[in-house]
Write an enzyme that holds these catalytic residues in place. Structure first.
Site, PDB file in Angstrom:
ATOM      1  N   SER A 155    -107.064   4.825  34.062  1.00  0.00           N
ATOM      2  CA  SER A 155    -107.555   4.553  32.710  1.00  0.00           C
ATOM      3  C   SER A 155    -108.094   3.142  32.678  1.00  0.00           C
ATOM      4  CB  SER A 155    -106.403   4.688  31.713  1.00  0.00           C
ATOM      5  OG  SER A 155    -106.722   4.150  30.450  1.00  0.00           O
ATOM      6  N   TYR A 168     -97.654   3.874  29.132  1.00  0.00           N
ATOM      7  CA  TYR A 168     -98.927   4.377  29.640  1.00  0.00           C
ATOM      8  C   TYR A 168     -99.605   3.331  30.536  1.00  0.00           C
ATOM      9  CZ  TYR A 168    -103.604   6.537  29.387  1.00  0.00           C
ATOM     10  OH  TYR A 168    -104.820   7.112  29.680  1.00  0.00           O
TER      11      TYR A 168
END
Length: 272
Positions: A155, A168
């Site tokens: 990401s 995350y």
């Protein structure tokens, strides 16, 4: 267009969103698809909808509409043995494996002091250990080919910190490093390993109203980190197809000397 005729691709998290886009794009290039997804309830800490068998059936139908061959698998990337057994069977049916796209992942959105130990473990188990499991299941099959390609879904949050998702961020930074480590060791087998780093993508993970409410409330209480979510290009979210285009390039012959690379599809969010 890159010719993937005769290639076989394993894609996790393939029932919807980015995984479905990857399956469609690689199938359109001629690849046969092994489409794996949980199709069951996600951990309680995840606020957006879980995938279903109907979602996976839709992916299968879309691949077949493109003339592609596809084998669906319902499995949990956290369960190494079950995933290995199912993938091994599918690879045997297709006669080999050339591409692995470790796409499955979750996002638990909350402020640092609200995340629970269970939620943190859930994120690491799926986003990091699940990705490791996927490579360990797939790479031995790639070693039997003249070469292969592995793409790990990280990401923009695995390149530059984003707030209100510490679990995350931790998992995606780890995936970034893991891709480079695998690239170093698997190069002797002509297996390339890269990671992809999109900004926010137009999927339920980013657009679900409950997720947006959590972000809004967190930003109101702590507004300074909100600037970390600003894309430099004038777009709020990229589309799953934008990410799939990058995956298609990385697994193609055109990218044959690209390995250990962190490829951003981030609209400039990591520039600042």
């Amino acid at each position: 267009m890159s010719d993937l005729t005769g290639k076989v691709a394993l894609i996790t998290g393939a029932a919807r969103g980015q995984g479905r886009a990857h399956a469609q794009r690689l199938a359109s290039e001629g690849a046969a698809i092994i489409a794996l997804d949980l199709c069951d309830a996600l951990p309680k800490s995840v606020k957006y909808r879980s995938s279903t068998t109907d979602d996976l059936d839709k992916t299968v139908a879309l691949v077949e509409e493109l003339g592609g061959r596809v084998i669906p698998i319902v499995a949990d990337v956290r369960d190494f043995d079950a995933m290995k057994s199912s993938v091994d069977d599918a690879v045997e049916k297709f006669g080999g494996l050339d591409i692995v796209v470790a796409n499955a992942g979750i996002a638990v959105i909350t402020e640092w002091d609200q995340i629970t130990p269970a939620a943190f473990r859930d994120t690491i188990d799926i986003n990091l250990i699940g990705v490791w499991n996927t490579v360990m299941v797939g790479a031995p099959h790639l070693q039997k080919r003249p070469g292969g390609c592995i793409v790990l879904a990280s990401s923009a949050a695995g390149v530059r910190v984003q707030p209100f998702m510490i679990d995350y961020v931790a998992s995606k930074y780890a995936v970034t490093g893991m891709a480079k480590a695998f690239a170093a060791e698997l190069a002797k087998d002509n297996i390339r390993v890269n990671s992809i780093h999109p900004t926010g993508v137009n999927t339920e993970m980013a657009t679900d109203p409950s997720v947006q409410e959590i972000f809004a409330a967190a930003t109101e209480r702590n507004p300074r980190p909100a600037s970390l979510f600003t894309n430099m290009l004038d777009v709020d979210l990229v589309e799953p197809s934008d990410v799939a285009n990058t995956v298609a390039y990385l697994v193609s012959e055109e990218a044959r000397f690209i390995t250990g690379h962190a490829m951003t599809i981030d609209a400039g969010i990591t520039l600042h």
